[in-house]
Design a protein around this motif. Structure first.
Motif, mmCIF file in Angstrom:
data_model
loop_
_atom_site.group_PDB
_atom_site.id
_atom_site.type_symbol
_atom_site.label_atom_id
_atom_site.label_comp_id
_atom_site.label_asym_id
_atom_site.label_seq_id
_atom_site.Cartn_x
_atom_site.Cartn_y
_atom_site.Cartn_z
ATOM 1 N N ASP A 1 -51.439 3.067 -9.038
ATOM 2 C CA ASP A 1 -50.385 2.946 -7.921
ATOM 3 C C ASP A 1 -49.766 4.362 -8.135
ATOM 4 O OD1 ASP A 1 -51.068 0.902 -7.082
ATOM 5 O OD2 ASP A 1 -49.552 -0.525 -7.865
ATOM 6 N N THR A 2 -48.626 4.587 -7.266
ATOM 7 C CA THR A 2 -47.963 5.982 -7.425
ATOM 8 C C THR A 2 -47.282 5.957 -8.285
ATOM 9 O OG1 THR A 2 -47.984 5.609 -4.782
ATOM 10 C CG2 THR A 2 -46.296 7.261 -5.778
ATOM 11 N N LEU A 3 -46.782 5.113 -8.990
ATOM 12 C CA LEU A 3 -45.733 5.066 -10.087
ATOM 13 C C LEU A 3 -46.373 5.804 -11.229
ATOM 14 C CD1 LEU A 3 -43.188 4.304 -11.772
ATOM 15 C CD2 LEU A 3 -44.224 2.345 -12.081
ATOM 16 N N SER A 4 -47.653 5.094 -11.593
ATOM 17 C CA SER A 4 -48.533 5.816 -12.694
ATOM 18 C C SER A 4 -48.781 7.319 -12.404
ATOM 19 C CB SER A 4 -49.761 5.194 -12.844
ATOM 20 O OG SER A 4 -49.753 3.570 -13.161
ATOM 21 N N GLY A 5 -49.130 7.662 -11.250
ATOM 22 C CA GLY A 5 -49.266 9.100 -10.933
ATOM 23 C C GLY A 5 -48.129 9.919 -11.222
ATOM 24 N N VAL A 6 -47.023 9.420 -10.785
ATOM 25 C CA VAL A 6 -45.628 10.325 -11.132
ATOM 26 C C VAL A 6 -45.325 10.381 -12.539
ATOM 27 C CG1 VAL A 6 -43.209 10.215 -10.609
ATOM 28 C CG2 VAL A 6 -44.385 9.631 -8.648
ATOM 29 N N ALA B 1 -38.803 1.241 -9.955
ATOM 30 C CA ALA B 1 -39.975 0.830 -9.270
ATOM 31 C C ALA B 1 -40.305 -0.521 -9.800
ATOM 32 C CB ALA B 1 -41.363 1.478 -9.634
ATOM 33 N N THR C 1 -39.456 4.158 -13.778
ATOM 34 C CA THR C 1 -40.085 2.899 -14.059
ATOM 35 C C THR C 1 -39.272 1.682 -13.795
ATOM 36 O OG1 THR C 1 -41.792 3.947 -15.614
ATOM 37 C CG2 THR C 1 -41.695 1.522 -15.638
#
Length: 117
Positions: A36-41, A22, A19
């Motif tokens: 976004d991809t960050l939340s998914g990871v 990002a 986090t």
């Protein structure tokens, strides 16, 4: 087992590092939207940590069930009396505590925006 504390530590450290990178890849913060991809990871880390805590608790519970009836008469000088039961119960309780810690972190990662840019 020590799976639960290790995965909780990994969840906290990895989600913070990912986090932070990002949201601040350079000198200025970047706005990252939910989904976004960050939340998914971060959510993937959370799910893996929850599964690991559950698996550690299951192993500890099976160990506790195996040794809880182990009350055979032993030699008086046997120093391991009850140690196996104690460690199995401690692993079970530890997994439970850390499962809830990971669960609360998961709820926070779902409800709080990762970047306030």
């Amino acid at each position: 087992t020590i799976a639960a504390p290790i995965f909780w530590t990994g969840q906290v450290l990895l989600s913070y590092a990912i986090t932070a990178y990002a949201c601040y890849p350079g000198d200025h913060p970047v706005h990252v939207r939910f989904g976004d991809t960050l939340s998914g990871v971060v959510l993937a880390f959370d799910i893996v940590a929850l599964i690991a805590c559950g698996a550690g608790g299951l192993v500890s519970w099976q160990s506790w069930r195996k040794v809880r009836q182990d009350r055979a008469p032993r030699h008086t000088l046997h120093t391991g009396e009850g140690r196996d039961r104690f460690l199995a119960m401690w692993g079970l309780l530890s997994s439970l505590w850390f499962f809830f810690a990971v669960l609360f972190n998961t709820i926070a990662s779902l409800l709080v925006t990762p970047c306030l840019g």
